[in-house]
Design an enzyme around this catalytic site. Structure first.
Site, PDB file in Angstrom:
ATOM      1  N   GLY A 166      85.561  41.033  11.195  1.00 26.54           N
ATOM      2  CA  GLY A 166      86.106  42.043  10.288  1.00 26.54           C
ATOM      3  C   GLY A 166      85.013  42.885   9.658  1.00 26.54           C
ATOM      4  O   GLY A 166      83.887  42.934  10.166  1.00 26.54           O
ATOM      5  N   HIS A 207      82.879  48.396  11.613  1.00 26.27           N
ATOM      6  CA  HIS A 207      82.124  49.646  11.575  1.00 26.27           C
ATOM      7  C   HIS A 207      82.163  50.276  12.958  1.00 26.27           C
ATOM      8  O   HIS A 207      82.811  49.737  13.876  1.00 26.27           O
ATOM      9  CB  HIS A 207      80.691  49.390  11.079  1.00 26.27           C
ATOM     10  CG  HIS A 207      79.987  48.291  11.822  1.00 26.27           C
ATOM     11  ND1 HIS A 207      79.693  48.368  13.168  1.00 26.27           N
ATOM     12  CD2 HIS A 207      79.531  47.083  11.409  1.00 26.27           C
ATOM     13  CE1 HIS A 207      79.081  47.261  13.541  1.00 26.27           C
ATOM     14  NE2 HIS A 207      78.975  46.459  12.501  1.00 26.27           N
ATOM     15  N   HIS A 246      81.782  48.099  16.110  1.00 24.90           N
ATOM     16  CA  HIS A 246      82.978  47.392  16.575  1.00 24.90           C
ATOM     17  C   HIS A 246      83.919  48.370  17.286  1.00 24.90           C
ATOM     18  O   HIS A 246      84.497  48.055  18.333  1.00 24.90           O
ATOM     19  CB  HIS A 246      83.751  46.784  15.401  1.00 24.90           C
ATOM     20  CG  HIS A 246      82.996  45.761  14.615  1.00 24.90           C
ATOM     21  ND1 HIS A 246      82.563  45.973  13.332  1.00 24.90           N
ATOM     22  CD2 HIS A 246      82.600  44.501  14.934  1.00 24.90           C
ATOM     23  CE1 HIS A 246      81.949  44.892  12.885  1.00 24.90           C
ATOM     24  NE2 HIS A 246      81.948  43.983  13.838  1.00 24.90           N
ATOM     25  N   GLY A 263      78.471  43.279  21.371  1.00 29.79           N
ATOM     26  CA  GLY A 263      77.461  44.304  21.112  1.00 29.79           C
ATOM     27  C   GLY A 263      76.050  43.763  21.340  1.00 29.79           C
ATOM     28  O   GLY A 263      75.762  42.591  21.061  1.00 29.79           O
ATOM     29  N   GLN A 264      75.175  44.632  21.811  1.00 26.08           N
ATOM     30  CA  GLN A 264      73.787  44.256  22.106  1.00 26.08           C
ATOM     31  C   GLN A 264      73.022  43.829  20.853  1.00 26.08           C
ATOM     32  O   GLN A 264      72.039  43.103  20.945  1.00 26.08           O
ATOM     33  CB  GLN A 264      73.066  45.447  22.761  1.00 26.08           C
ATOM     34  CG  GLN A 264      71.615  45.161  23.111  1.00 26.08           C
ATOM     35  CD  GLN A 264      70.841  46.415  23.446  1.00 26.08           C
ATOM     36  OE1 GLN A 264      71.425  47.473  23.616  1.00 26.08           O
ATOM     37  NE2 GLN A 264      69.535  46.307  23.536  1.00 26.08           N
ATOM     38  N   ASP A 303      73.486  41.727  18.532  1.00 27.50           N
ATOM     39  CA  ASP A 303      73.352  40.264  18.437  1.00 27.50           C
ATOM     40  C   ASP A 303      72.996  39.734  19.826  1.00 27.50           C
ATOM     41  O   ASP A 303      73.799  39.035  20.462  1.00 27.50           O
ATOM     42  CB  ASP A 303      74.653  39.661  17.916  1.00 27.50           C
ATOM     43  CG  ASP A 303      74.941  40.132  16.501  1.00 27.50           C
ATOM     44  OD1 ASP A 303      74.075  39.958  15.626  1.00 27.50           O
ATOM     45  OD2 ASP A 303      76.008  40.722  16.274  1.00 27.50           O
ATOM     46  N   GLN A 336      73.190  36.073  20.737  1.00 22.82           N
ATOM     47  CA  GLN A 336      74.597  35.662  20.827  1.00 22.82           C
ATOM     48  C   GLN A 336      75.166  36.027  22.200  1.00 22.82           C
ATOM     49  O   GLN A 336      75.924  35.255  22.793  1.00 22.82           O
ATOM     50  CB  GLN A 336      75.396  36.352  19.713  1.00 22.82           C
ATOM     51  CG  GLN A 336      76.889  36.223  19.843  1.00 22.82           C
ATOM     52  CD  GLN A 336      77.623  36.701  18.613  1.00 22.82           C
ATOM     53  OE1 GLN A 336      77.730  35.988  17.626  1.00 22.82           O
ATOM     54  NE2 GLN A 336      78.149  37.915  18.647  1.00 22.82           N
ATOM     55  N   SER A 377      77.627  44.870   9.440  1.00 24.91           N
ATOM     56  CA  SER A 377      78.429  44.714   8.218  1.00 24.91           C
ATOM     57  C   SER A 377      77.530  44.318   7.050  1.00 24.91           C
ATOM     58  O   SER A 377      77.835  44.594   5.892  1.00 24.91           O
ATOM     59  CB  SER A 377      79.502  43.646   8.423  1.00 24.91           C
ATOM     60  OG  SER A 377      80.264  43.964   9.566  1.00 24.91           O
TER      61      SER A 377
HETATM   62  O1  PAF Z   1      79.495  38.682  16.285  1.00 27.58           O
HETATM   63  C1  PAF Z   1      80.391  38.239  15.537  1.00 27.58           C
HETATM   64  O2  PAF Z   1      81.022  38.972  14.765  1.00 27.58           O
HETATM   65  C2  PAF Z   1      80.741  36.755  15.594  1.00 27.58           C
HETATM   66  O3  PAF Z   1      79.617  35.981  15.805  1.00 27.58           O
HETATM   67  C3  PAF Z   1      81.839  36.430  16.616  1.00 27.58           C
HETATM   68  C4  PAF Z   1      81.419  36.731  18.038  1.00 27.58           C
HETATM   69  C5  PAF Z   1      83.104  37.215  16.278  1.00 27.58           C
HETATM   70  C6  PAF Z   1      82.183  34.932  16.540  1.00 27.58           C
HETATM   71  O4  PAF Z   1      82.595  34.566  15.266  1.00 27.58           O
END
Ligand code: PAF
Length: 300
Positions: free
Chosen positions: A28, A31, A34, A144-145, A147, A150, A183
């Site tokens: 959530g 921006h 997203h 998104g790149q 992160d 991740q 965010s």
């Molecule tokens: O990148 C994020 O916003 C979070 O790490 C995700 C992928 C939604 C998992 O909670």
């Protein structure tokens, strides 16, 4: 846009959507970064699902779980305006019922850089994303790149568990001055916000050094490290292999420069890639023409 709050109803409604289906998972406080993912998912799929869930499992003790920005009504309007078909926004008690104890550990990749600074963070991310993929069964997962670690962790998850989902990584969206959208930028003071674009300038200078043939990591890093402006301070800055995140001993394209700058209690993440000699970016998924999309699960 339909909204569902439980895994059971999410699965039931997701199964009625026309495939292929793109999923944009979020916490959530949306921006433009997203929304760029939603638009890409919209362009590449017949249906789009977004999720909003501030995942307690990926926040450590003393981190910002309680004060993480929450703006559900505004997020809902933005997603609806982008033509999202289904919004999955579970309550924490429904995502993790009493007695919940399973977690997914992706191994070494989850323990370096962000994983070392935030122990358990990537286990929390992998666990919640596995639950989202299981409930929503998307054709493609949009990330998104910004992160970047991740994205590597989730690629590893999908590959190791043979999950029938494509992982699509889209470029970082930036403010005009270069600051990556996040965010958490809302936490920055005026002085921190003023200095924040120097992070991307520093990374771009390092990437340029590698692209121009500098192979010694210390020399490449020295081309950018001094550009970071006070009050920002380096948390880490490294040139790594884009798949394993192992720091490079001799830096040759394709390469990835990862960094976090501390702005008081706020950590600003950013990264830049150096494409290989073939021009292929080591992180981003190329945009695909619609006719080459591959449906991995269920009828069209
Ligand atoms: O990148 C994020 O916003 C979070 O790490 C995700 C992928 C939604 C998992 O909670």
């Amino acid at each position: 846009m339909q909204t569902v709050r439980t895994p059971g109803s999410a699965r039931a409604i997701a199964r009625t959507l026309k495939r292929p289906v793109g999923l944009v998972p979020t916490m959530g406080a949306l921006h433009e970064g997203h929304l760029a993912l939603v638009r890409r998912a919209r362009a590449e799929n017949a249906s789009v699902i977004a999720s909003i869930f501030v995942n307690p499992l990926q926040f450590g003790p003393g981190e910002d779980y309680e004060r993480y920005p929450r703006a559900f009504a505004r997020d809902f309007e933005l997603l609806e305006a982008e033509g999202v078909d289904l919004l999955y926004a579970p309550a924490a008690e429904r995502m993790y019922r009493p007695g919940f104890s399973t977690s997914i550990d992706v191994g070494k990749l989850g323990t370096v850089f962000e994983g070392a600074r935030r122990p358990g963070h990537f286990t929390g991310v992998a666990t919640v994303v596995a639950k989202l993929l299981d409930a929503l069964e998307p054709t493609s997962l949009y990330l998104g790149q910004k992160d970047v670690q991740q994205t590597a962790v989730l690629r590893q998850l999908v590959s190791d568990l043979d999950l029938p989902t494509n992982v699509v990584v889209a470029p970082t969206v930036r403010e005009p001055d270069g600051l990556a959208l996040s965010s958490r930028n809302a936490y920055l003071s005026q002085a921190q916000r003023h200095a924040a674009p120097s992070l991307h300038r520093a990374l771009a200078a390092i990437a340029a050094a590698i692209a121009s043939g500098v192979t010694e990591p210390a020399v490449a890093l020295a081309a950018g490290a001094p550009l970071l402006e006070a009050p920002l301070e380096w948390d880490y800055l490294a040139i790594v292999d884009p798949q394993s995140f192992a720091p490079c001993e001799r830096c040759e394209p394709p390469a990835l420069v990862v960094a976090v700058a501390r702005a008081g209690a706020t950590r600003l993440l950013d990264n830049v890639t150096v494409p290989g000699a073939d021009g292929v970016d080591p992180i981003l998924t190329p945009e695909r023409p619609l006719r080459t999309r591959v449906e991995l699960r269920g009828p069209a």
